[in-house]
Structures are given as structure tokens and as C-alpha cells.
Motif scaffolding. Sequence first.
Motif, mmCIF file in Angstrom:
data_model
loop_
_atom_site.group_PDB
_atom_site.id
_atom_site.type_symbol
_atom_site.label_atom_id
_atom_site.label_comp_id
_atom_site.label_asym_id
_atom_site.label_seq_id
_atom_site.Cartn_x
_atom_site.Cartn_y
_atom_site.Cartn_z
ATOM 1 N N ALA A 126 0.834 -1.198 0.000
ATOM 2 C CA ALA A 126 0.000 0.000 0.000
ATOM 3 C C ALA A 126 0.871 1.252 0.000
ATOM 4 O O ALA A 126 0.581 2.239 -0.691
ATOM 5 N N HIS A 127 1.938 1.225 0.776
ATOM 6 C CA HIS A 127 2.854 2.366 0.840
ATOM 7 C C HIS A 127 3.506 2.599 -0.523
ATOM 8 O O HIS A 127 3.587 3.745 -0.997
ATOM 9 N N GLN A 128 3.963 1.515 -1.166
ATOM 10 C CA GLN A 128 4.586 1.642 -2.479
ATOM 11 C C GLN A 128 3.618 2.246 -3.492
ATOM 12 O O GLN A 128 3.989 3.092 -4.304
ATOM 13 N N ARG A 140 -9.545 -4.904 -0.803
ATOM 14 C CA ARG A 140 -9.430 -4.235 -2.088
ATOM 15 C C ARG A 140 -9.162 -2.749 -1.844
ATOM 16 O O ARG A 140 -9.880 -2.102 -1.092
ATOM 17 N N PHE A 141 -8.103 -2.235 -2.479
ATOM 18 C CA PHE A 141 -7.829 -0.802 -2.361
ATOM 19 C C PHE A 141 -7.210 -0.309 -3.661
ATOM 20 O O PHE A 141 -6.738 -1.082 -4.496
ATOM 21 N N LYS A 142 -7.218 1.014 -3.824
ATOM 22 C CA LYS A 142 -6.605 1.617 -4.997
ATOM 23 C C LYS A 142 -5.973 2.941 -4.603
ATOM 24 O O LYS A 142 -6.273 3.505 -3.548
ATOM 25 N N ILE A 174 -4.677 6.467 -0.427
ATOM 26 C CA ILE A 174 -5.179 5.094 -0.458
ATOM 27 C C ILE A 174 -6.680 5.094 -0.229
ATOM 28 O O ILE A 174 -7.161 5.614 0.773
ATOM 29 N N GLN A 175 -7.406 4.513 -1.151
ATOM 30 C CA GLN A 175 -8.858 4.394 -1.041
ATOM 31 C C GLN A 175 -9.218 2.920 -0.836
ATOM 32 O O GLN A 175 -9.065 2.112 -1.745
ATOM 33 N N ILE A 176 -9.680 2.591 0.363
ATOM 34 C CA ILE A 176 -10.052 1.211 0.666
ATOM 35 C C ILE A 176 -11.489 0.969 0.197
ATOM 36 O O ILE A 176 -12.416 1.637 0.635
ATOM 37 N N GLU A 177 -11.658 0.013 -0.688
ATOM 38 C CA GLU A 177 -12.973 -0.309 -1.221
ATOM 39 C C GLU A 177 -13.591 -1.530 -0.540
ATOM 40 O O GLU A 177 -14.813 -1.691 -0.537
#
Length: 343
Positions: free
Chosen positions: A254-256, A321-323, A292-295
Motif C-alpha cells: 500500500a505504501h509503495q 481491495r484498495f486503490k 489510499i482508497q479502501i474499497e
Amino acid sequence: MSEEQFRRLLQSFIKAGGTSLRLWLCSIEPEDDVPQLQNECEQQIVSSECTTRITLGFVTITVEGFIRLIDYVTRCGQSVKCYLHHTTLKSNSAAEQPVLPMLGPQPISADYTTELELSRIKMSTEQMCQIIGRMNQLNHSVTLRLFGCTEISDEYNPLRNKMVPPPNTSLNYTKHITIEFMAISETLCLYVASSAIYYGYTCEISRCDILPSEVPHAGNLHFPQMAAIHSPAQTAKLRFHEASILQHVVERLAHQAAVSAHLVECVLDTCSVWPPPDVWSLKEKMEEDPAIQIEEFEPNNDEIRSWRPDILKIGQIWNIRFKTTAKKSALAESTAEKPEVTK
């Protein structure tokens, strides 16, 4: 046969185009002063419909010859489907250390693709990362599949090497890597995922056990300089399916994605995220970064017929799931190098 004989045999089939070469139960022996294969690549326009199929099964070859083979089939300027099964890699006692060719100029091609499948092969972390690193530098469509291979852990840390964009970057190609039915180190996992994120291609890791690495690499996971020099229009897509993965590996992924300033979509489908039970703290850490948007972040309580019941246990399986957006995050700005101030 000798490496020279194998090299000429390989060249003749690829240059003919639309042919099939199958070698089974062969030994390819090293020779002194073997020419570098990149010197044999011809600058030519070829048709994407003319595909050469190469299959090697139960073949013994040196590590250097193996890498030269991969370099040639991926850079020959023609569409090639190469399947290497149960290949035995041996060291060359005549060489103190592997002398691996560097990537040279890309052949000119209207449209060609490479499909490379490595199955049931024992390779070191360094060898696997070198193959992926070569894939990063290619300027055409590539599909790489690692199936049931064995990773031999070593002290090689590929994340120390600076990632650079391939020459003559084009958006007219696609790249995809698949890793299946393997136990892989977090070093290899993070290198593959980082490559997908920064070069904008798709990556799928299925039915794999991601193991902690002994090599320290926490300080080598930041590539904010990549965002400024290479921002692919493609969305990087990462998918982990029925995999066992460490919490801190998910956090670093997520950080990357956040610091890359690229469009990234990441899905963990039916994955064991460990160590349990405090997985919710991972969500809290990810929510701290606005990029980061957690879906989706929910436990999976459905009945699952797992390939590894010992690592995918009911109550420890998650769907995440995140984007990330293409905007630079606050975390990226804080980790970016500050300009030097002179008097």
C-alpha cells in the motif's frame, strides 16, 4: 550438445519464424568464449502473426546459458512462446561468477510479443529477480509465468538496485506476470509488486505462501523519483488469490502504491493475512494515507476448498481491495528528497 550448437539451433528456428522447437532430456554444455547473444539480434520488421514455439523439458544448462537463452528469446525481434519445464541449472566451474549479458538496443518491430513460462525450476532469489528486471526493461508486450518453481533463498537484495524506465518508453504494449503454486520470499514478492506498480503492468500471485525474508530491506522500498520520470498511463493491477501474506507486506505494498503517484488497483481475494488476530490495525494504518482508497476490507467466512488448508483457515481469511490515485500523497512528499539549499 554444446552451448554454441544450441545457440545456432535456436537462432535458425527463430529466424525461420512460425516454427516449433522441442528439446527433451538434453544436456547443454558450456564452452569457452561463448559469443554474447545480443550481438546476433537483427534489426528487422517482423509480423506478429509469425510465432515461434520453443519447448525445453528436463534440460540441464548453466546459469549463464539459461539467462542468455531468456535474453535472446525476449529480444530477438520476433514473437516467441517459450516453455521451460523441469530445467536443471548448474554453475559453470570455469567462471568465478556469472557473467550475465547486459541489455542492449531493442530490435525494431512493428508488433511482437513474448510469452515465457518457467515451470518446476529451482532458482535463487537473485536469478528470479534478474529475469523480472529484464522483463521491466523490454519495450514490447511480455507475459511471464512462474509455475511451481522453487526459490532458493540467498542474500541478494534486488531492492537496493535503482529502478529505471525502459528506453524509448511506449504505451502500446502490455506486461503481465503470474506466479502460481510457489513458496516465495517477501523480497521477491515486493520486487515483483514494485515492478508492476512503477512500470504500470498487471501481476497475479495465486496459491502462494509468502514467507518472511531474513534480508533487511525496509530502507530500500521507496522509489519516489520514479514518479517524476515515468508515469505510465496504464493502471497497475495487483491480485493475490488464495495466498498467505504477512500484514507488513500488505502495508508496504500500500505504501509503495501511494508514493508511486501512479494509478494502482490491488485485490487480496481469499487470502490469509497473518499474524492474526489484529488485522483491523492494518486497515487503520492504510486509512492514514489519503492517497489510499479502501474499497473492501472484510473477513471471508465462506466455506473454501483450499489447496493449503494449513495456511487458509476459516476465521483468518480476508478479502481486501484498495486503490491509489495518480496524485502525490502526503507520505510521498514527506519521503521525497528535499532540494539542497546553498548560500
